[in-house]
Scaffold this motif. Structure first.
Motif, PDB file in Angstrom:
ATOM      1  N   MET A  41      -3.064  -3.062  10.087  1.00 32.53           N
ATOM      2  CA  MET A  41      -2.803  -2.637   8.886  1.00 32.53           C
ATOM      3  C   MET A  41      -4.009  -2.551   7.972  1.00 32.53           C
ATOM      4  O   MET A  41      -4.748  -3.142   8.047  1.00 32.53           O
ATOM      5  CB  MET A  41      -1.436  -3.463   8.290  1.00 32.53           C
ATOM      6  CG  MET A  41      -0.308  -3.613   9.073  1.00 32.53           C
ATOM      7  SD  MET A  41       0.893  -4.836   8.862  1.00 32.53           S
ATOM      8  CE  MET A  41       0.644  -4.869   6.670  1.00 32.53           C
ATOM      9  N   PRO A  42      -3.905  -1.685   6.738  1.00 32.17           N
ATOM     10  CA  PRO A  42      -4.872  -1.656   5.809  1.00 32.17           C
ATOM     11  C   PRO A  42      -4.840  -2.978   4.972  1.00 32.17           C
ATOM     12  O   PRO A  42      -3.594  -3.371   4.658  1.00 32.17           O
ATOM     13  CB  PRO A  42      -4.711  -0.333   5.015  1.00 32.17           C
ATOM     14  CG  PRO A  42      -3.154  -0.067   5.253  1.00 32.17           C
ATOM     15  CD  PRO A  42      -2.782  -0.688   6.583  1.00 32.17           C
ATOM     16  N   GLY A  43      -5.606  -3.727   4.680  1.00 35.72           N
ATOM     17  CA  GLY A  43      -5.964  -4.708   3.661  1.00 35.72           C
ATOM     18  C   GLY A  43      -6.738  -5.941   4.305  1.00 35.72           C
ATOM     19  O   GLY A  43      -7.047  -6.005   5.223  1.00 35.72           O
ATOM     20  N   ASP A  83      -2.154  -7.764   0.025  1.00 33.51           N
ATOM     21  CA  ASP A  83      -2.078  -6.781   0.952  1.00 33.51           C
ATOM     22  C   ASP A  83      -0.615  -6.867   1.680  1.00 33.51           C
ATOM     23  O   ASP A  83      -0.346  -5.526   2.461  1.00 33.51           O
ATOM     24  CB  ASP A  83      -3.260  -6.210   1.563  1.00 33.51           C
ATOM     25  CG  ASP A  83      -4.415  -6.210   0.787  1.00 33.51           C
ATOM     26  OD1 ASP A  83      -4.154  -5.604  -0.174  1.00 33.51           O
ATOM     27  OD2 ASP A  83      -5.302  -6.972   0.781  1.00 33.51           O
ATOM     28  N   ALA A  84      -0.075  -8.012   1.918  1.00 35.62           N
ATOM     29  CA  ALA A  84       1.069  -8.210   2.891  1.00 35.62           C
ATOM     30  C   ALA A  84       1.512  -9.252   2.677  1.00 35.62           C
ATOM     31  O   ALA A  84       1.117 -10.528   2.221  1.00 35.62           O
ATOM     32  CB  ALA A  84       0.686  -8.067   4.329  1.00 35.62           C
ATOM     33  N   TYR A  98       9.594  -6.916  -5.886  1.00 36.37           N
ATOM     34  CA  TYR A  98       9.626  -6.638  -7.545  1.00 36.37           C
ATOM     35  C   TYR A  98       8.208  -6.658  -8.065  1.00 36.37           C
ATOM     36  O   TYR A  98       7.594  -5.863  -8.693  1.00 36.37           O
ATOM     37  CB  TYR A  98      10.516  -7.571  -8.114  1.00 36.37           C
ATOM     38  CG  TYR A  98      10.383  -7.531  -9.529  1.00 36.37           C
ATOM     39  CD1 TYR A  98      11.278  -6.556 -10.270  1.00 36.37           C
ATOM     40  CD2 TYR A  98       9.737  -8.482 -10.432  1.00 36.37           C
ATOM     41  CE1 TYR A  98      11.225  -6.492 -11.474  1.00 36.37           C
ATOM     42  CE2 TYR A  98       9.867  -8.472 -11.715  1.00 36.37           C
ATOM     43  CZ  TYR A  98      10.666  -7.313 -12.212  1.00 36.37           C
ATOM     44  OH  TYR A  98      10.554  -7.126 -13.824  1.00 36.37           O
ATOM     45  N   ILE A  99       7.302  -7.790  -7.516  1.00 36.01           N
ATOM     46  CA  ILE A  99       6.172  -7.819  -7.957  1.00 36.01           C
ATOM     47  C   ILE A  99       5.061  -7.007  -7.284  1.00 36.01           C
ATOM     48  O   ILE A  99       4.115  -6.408  -7.933  1.00 36.01           O
ATOM     49  CB  ILE A  99       5.494  -9.250  -7.878  1.00 36.01           C
ATOM     50  CG1 ILE A  99       6.700 -10.318  -8.472  1.00 36.01           C
ATOM     51  CG2 ILE A  99       4.151  -9.708  -8.204  1.00 36.01           C
ATOM     52  CD1 ILE A  99       6.282 -11.475  -8.100  1.00 36.01           C
ATOM     53  N   HIS A 100       5.295  -6.773  -6.123  1.00 35.52           N
ATOM     54  CA  HIS A 100       4.257  -5.815  -5.451  1.00 35.52           C
ATOM     55  C   HIS A 100       5.221  -4.713  -4.428  1.00 35.52           C
ATOM     56  O   HIS A 100       5.215  -4.680  -3.476  1.00 35.52           O
ATOM     57  CB  HIS A 100       3.698  -6.631  -4.266  1.00 35.52           C
ATOM     58  CG  HIS A 100       2.800  -7.711  -4.522  1.00 35.52           C
ATOM     59  ND1 HIS A 100       1.531  -7.489  -5.405  1.00 35.52           N
ATOM     60  CD2 HIS A 100       3.007  -9.096  -4.941  1.00 35.52           C
ATOM     61  CE1 HIS A 100       1.026  -8.648  -5.830  1.00 35.52           C
ATOM     62  NE2 HIS A 100       1.880  -9.426  -5.490  1.00 35.52           N
ATOM     63  N   PRO A 101       5.562  -3.534  -5.527  1.00 39.60           N
ATOM     64  CA  PRO A 101       6.597  -2.733  -4.691  1.00 39.60           C
ATOM     65  C   PRO A 101       6.049  -1.986  -3.738  1.00 39.60           C
ATOM     66  O   PRO A 101       6.774  -1.320  -2.980  1.00 39.60           O
ATOM     67  CB  PRO A 101       6.933  -1.527  -5.912  1.00 39.60           C
ATOM     68  CG  PRO A 101       5.756  -2.088  -6.942  1.00 39.60           C
ATOM     69  CD  PRO A 101       5.390  -3.360  -6.911  1.00 39.60           C
ATOM     70  N   ASP A 102       4.695  -1.685  -3.474  1.00 38.86           N
ATOM     71  CA  ASP A 102       4.190  -0.939  -2.393  1.00 38.86           C
ATOM     72  C   ASP A 102       3.491  -1.792  -1.178  1.00 38.86           C
ATOM     73  O   ASP A 102       3.014  -1.251  -0.358  1.00 38.86           O
ATOM     74  CB  ASP A 102       3.011  -0.201  -3.126  1.00 38.86           C
ATOM     75  CG  ASP A 102       3.628   0.834  -4.046  1.00 38.86           C
ATOM     76  OD1 ASP A 102       4.720   1.679  -3.791  1.00 38.86           O
ATOM     77  OD2 ASP A 102       2.856   1.085  -5.063  1.00 38.86           O
ATOM     78  N   VAL A 103       3.877  -2.794  -1.403  1.00 33.16           N
ATOM     79  CA  VAL A 103       3.216  -3.790  -0.315  1.00 33.16           C
ATOM     80  C   VAL A 103       4.197  -4.245   1.054  1.00 33.16           C
ATOM     81  O   VAL A 103       5.240  -4.526   0.689  1.00 33.16           O
ATOM     82  CB  VAL A 103       2.748  -5.224  -1.112  1.00 33.16           C
ATOM     83  CG1 VAL A 103       2.123  -6.032   0.284  1.00 33.16           C
ATOM     84  CG2 VAL A 103       1.359  -4.698  -2.053  1.00 33.16           C
ATOM     85  N   PRO A 104       3.780  -4.052   2.101  1.00 32.59           N
ATOM     86  CA  PRO A 104       4.719  -4.377   3.247  1.00 32.59           C
ATOM     87  C   PRO A 104       4.954  -5.888   3.442  1.00 32.59           C
ATOM     88  O   PRO A 104       4.380  -6.778   3.199  1.00 32.59           O
ATOM     89  CB  PRO A 104       3.672  -4.082   4.498  1.00 32.59           C
ATOM     90  CG  PRO A 104       2.232  -3.736   4.118  1.00 32.59           C
ATOM     91  CD  PRO A 104       2.373  -3.693   2.704  1.00 32.59           C
ATOM     92  N   ILE A 105       6.090  -6.057   3.735  1.00 29.24           N
ATOM     93  CA  ILE A 105       6.699  -7.515   4.056  1.00 29.24           C
ATOM     94  C   ILE A 105       7.014  -7.565   5.683  1.00 29.24           C
ATOM     95  O   ILE A 105       8.246  -6.599   6.013  1.00 29.24           O
ATOM     96  CB  ILE A 105       7.833  -7.596   3.061  1.00 29.24           C
ATOM     97  CG1 ILE A 105       7.644  -7.463   1.762  1.00 29.24           C
ATOM     98  CG2 ILE A 105       8.610  -8.897   3.259  1.00 29.24           C
ATOM     99  CD1 ILE A 105       8.824  -7.382   0.828  1.00 29.24           C
ATOM    100  N   ALA A 160      13.886  -3.822  -1.369  1.00 27.17           N
ATOM    101  CA  ALA A 160      12.715  -4.338  -0.468  1.00 27.17           C
ATOM    102  C   ALA A 160      12.878  -3.886   0.616  1.00 27.17           C
ATOM    103  O   ALA A 160      11.785  -3.969   1.609  1.00 27.17           O
ATOM    104  CB  ALA A 160      12.874  -5.871  -0.559  1.00 27.17           C
ATOM    105  N   ILE A 161      13.924  -3.492   1.405  1.00 29.77           N
ATOM    106  CA  ILE A 161      14.222  -2.991   2.734  1.00 29.77           C
ATOM    107  C   ILE A 161      13.159  -1.699   3.243  1.00 29.77           C
ATOM    108  O   ILE A 161      12.863  -1.534   4.141  1.00 29.77           O
ATOM    109  CB  ILE A 161      15.775  -2.445   3.239  1.00 29.77           C
ATOM    110  CG1 ILE A 161      15.999  -2.671   4.454  1.00 29.77           C
ATOM    111  CG2 ILE A 161      15.888  -1.363   2.319  1.00 29.77           C
ATOM    112  CD1 ILE A 161      17.500  -2.519   4.820  1.00 29.77           C
TER     113      ILE A 161
END
Length: 360
Positions: A151-153, A211-212, A233-240, A258-259
């Motif tokens: 993954m990038p990051g 970044d993740a 909510y804090i990082h809407p574009d970061v993968p979980i 978040a899904i």
């Protein structure tokens, strides 16, 4: 006359075989399911056993339902009580902490268990009567670390649950060692009791640049979704990333928006890309009226393995173990299983991203 004699001999042999197998006694199998305040985990496992018997009315498998509250100090006594009732075969779906607390009961040939969920490496490589049909945590976490590395990051927050340390401690050790060796990512590690997650305690650390996020927790706890929601909510574009042990409708439905960013590792492929899995889950939902978690896959496979062994006349722990560990690949309706000489398995992992599709 010769033809008639051959026919009579064939009929007699067929009747003899029919009598032998039709009179073969049932074999008691204890299905140990978790029954917590949420209830759904144990319900899925129990219903999976019921569905199997409905579809295999001539099976020698006879189910004894045993419920536990996922307390290691009680697991061994529950198993011993079942043994006292004559049970020599078990299907266990409890987490590593319970499997370790009761593993001594399967050190010898008194009883055999097929475990579908306990991945602690402390159970790996032992010549006992505890067989596992899922890869251990070392394999699991190395696969996840290799995925993260692609993954990038560079900076990942790992939140490790403390409710099942026999799983999450060696899991984090394997994950961090693999990711450190690959050299691209820096890990920020925090331990917490996921079931008692309080958002205010984690807003500050989550506000840092990451970044993740990796939520190292299992047992299908709904609080996993609450953690994912706050981070999203804090990082809407970061993968979980989650663990395979968060693959349940309750967790995914509770995750909200978040899904869209959740990546779910799994021993099993997406049900939408695997016709056998899709048909199985649909059949379960049609029969019982709700979506089951992924644990029912392992229960079905374990039942099929025992049913196959019993049908072939192997109905003692020693003979079933010898048969299952013969080196052959056992084909189940939901995928092949090949045990090594110690009753462990190797396997690939799938990383599912379109999780809304899994819920449709």
């Amino acid at each position: 006359m010769k033809k008639l004699l051959v026919l009579l001999i064939m009929i007699a042999a067929s009747l003899l075989l029919w009598r032998q197998f039709s009179q073969a006694p049932p074999v008691l199998v204890a299905s140990i399911a978790q029954m917590t305040s949420r209830g759904m985990v144990g319900s899925s496992e129990t219903n999976a056993s019921e569905l199997f018997l409905e579809e295999h009315p001539h099976s020698r498998v006879q189910i004894l339902k045993v419920y536990e509250e996922c307390k290691p100090e009680e697991t061994a006594s529950l198993i011993q009580k079942a043994m006292a009732q004559g049970v020599r075969f078990f299907i266990t779906t409890h987490p590593s902490k319970c499997a370790l607390a009761s593993s001594h009961l399967f050190a010898g040939s008194r009883a055999l268990t097929i475990n579908t969920a306990s991945t602690s490496p402390a159970l790996t490589g032992k010549d006992d009567f505890l067989l596992r049909i899922v890869p251990d945590a070392t394999q699991e976490q190395r696969a996840i670390a290799r995925y993260v590395n692609r993954m990038p990051g560079h900076r990942i927050l790992v939140l490790q649950d403390t409710s099942n340390l026999p799983y999450t401690d060696p899991a984090f050790a394997a994950f961090s060692a693999e990711l450190d060796a690959l050299g691209q990512w820096r890990i920020v590690h925090r331990k917490l009791l996921v079931s008692e997650f309080r958002p205010d305690d984690y807003r500050e650390i989550m506000a840092q640049p990451f970044d993740a996020l990796y939520i190292l927790a299992g047992t299908f706890q709904i609080a996993i979704a609450n953690i994912a929601q706050l981070f999203h909510y804090i990082h809407p574009d970061v993968p979980i990333l989650l663990t395979p042990w968060a693959r349940s409708p309750e967790v995914l439905e509770t995750a909200g928006d978040a899904i869209e960013r959740i990546i779910l590792p799994s021993q099993y492929p997406s049900r939408r890309q695997n016709p056998a899995l899709e048909a199985f889950f649909e059949k379960f939902r049609s029969r019982f009226g709700y979506e089951a978690h992924v644990q029912i896959v392992g229960v079905e496979q374990a039942l099929e393995l025992l049913d196959d062994a019993f049908a072939k006349g192997y109905d003692t722990p020693e003979r079933v173990k010898e048969y299952l560990l013969s080196g052959a690949t056992h084909q189940t309706s939901l995928g092949p299983i090949t045990f090594d000489r110690n009753g462990d398995v190797n396997g690939d992992f799938h990383f599912i991203q379109n999780l809304r599709q899994e819920l449709e």
